[in-house]
Motif scaffolding. Sequence first.
Motif, mmCIF file in Angstrom:
data_model
loop_
_atom_site.group_PDB
_atom_site.id
_atom_site.type_symbol
_atom_site.label_atom_id
_atom_site.label_comp_id
_atom_site.label_asym_id
_atom_site.label_seq_id
_atom_site.Cartn_x
_atom_site.Cartn_y
_atom_site.Cartn_z
ATOM 1 N N TYR A 1 57.048 35.486 50.728
ATOM 2 C CA TYR A 1 55.939 36.172 50.087
ATOM 3 C C TYR A 1 56.109 36.237 48.570
ATOM 4 N N ALA B 1 52.141 44.416 45.716
ATOM 5 C CA ALA B 1 51.435 43.820 46.839
ATOM 6 C C ALA B 1 52.097 42.503 47.203
ATOM 7 N N LEU C 1 51.838 38.608 48.891
ATOM 8 C CA LEU C 1 50.974 37.449 49.133
ATOM 9 C C LEU C 1 51.726 36.479 50.040
ATOM 10 N N PRO C 2 51.204 36.213 51.240
ATOM 11 C CA PRO C 2 51.954 35.372 52.185
ATOM 12 C C PRO C 2 51.926 33.886 51.831
ATOM 13 N N ARG C 3 52.931 33.162 52.332
ATOM 14 C CA ARG C 3 53.003 31.697 52.206
ATOM 15 C C ARG C 3 52.883 31.267 50.746
ATOM 16 N N ASN D 1 42.409 40.111 45.758
ATOM 17 C CA ASN D 1 41.858 39.821 47.081
ATOM 18 C C ASN D 1 42.680 38.794 47.855
ATOM 19 N N GLU D 2 43.662 38.197 47.214
ATOM 20 C CA GLU D 2 44.520 37.235 47.908
ATOM 21 C C GLU D 2 45.718 37.913 48.574
ATOM 22 N N TYR D 3 45.941 39.163 48.273
ATOM 23 C CA TYR D 3 47.138 39.853 48.750
ATOM 24 C C TYR D 3 46.870 40.567 50.064
ATOM 25 N N THR D 4 47.872 40.508 50.938
ATOM 26 C CA THR D 4 47.723 41.021 52.291
ATOM 27 C C THR D 4 48.197 42.462 52.433
ATOM 28 N N TYR D 5 49.364 42.739 51.875
ATOM 29 C CA TYR D 5 49.963 44.061 52.049
ATOM 30 C C TYR D 5 50.069 44.767 50.703
ATOM 31 N N TRP D 6 49.860 46.086 50.735
ATOM 32 C CA TRP D 6 49.846 46.884 49.517
ATOM 33 C C TRP D 6 50.681 48.145 49.679
#
Length: 126
Positions: free
Chosen positions: A32, A97, A99-101, A111-116
């Motif tokens: 990440y 935050a 960001l996967p992969r 808006n590209e981030y999954t977890y916060w």
Amino acid sequence: QVQLVESGGGLVQPGGSLRLSCAVSGFTLDYYAIGWFRQAPGKEREGVSCISASGGTIYHADSVKGRFTMSRNNAKTMVYLQMNTLKPEDTAVYYCAALPRAIYHCSVFSNEYTYWGQGTQVTVSS
């Protein structure tokens, strides 16, 4: 359970320094990218800095370039934002935050981030 927990915020005088930490758990940090974002009252969330999963790509917004640095320790599942020469306009809630992969790249688009995380307050004032 995925968690990102920010710490290190507080009140500092202009010209001072703070180091924010982001402790992650519940996922493998190795895959990440991590971004730091901030939001001041009445303003939109702003991307401040980001670092790729490998650590080889780091980006800073123009507003903090030369003053902020970012680093990560995947073994300790920690990411850091060192903030120097702080200004009153840096006052905001700061969020990390994930960001996967994103092994070799990162992004300052929220808006590209999954977890916060929940955020930590930074106040720069005399």
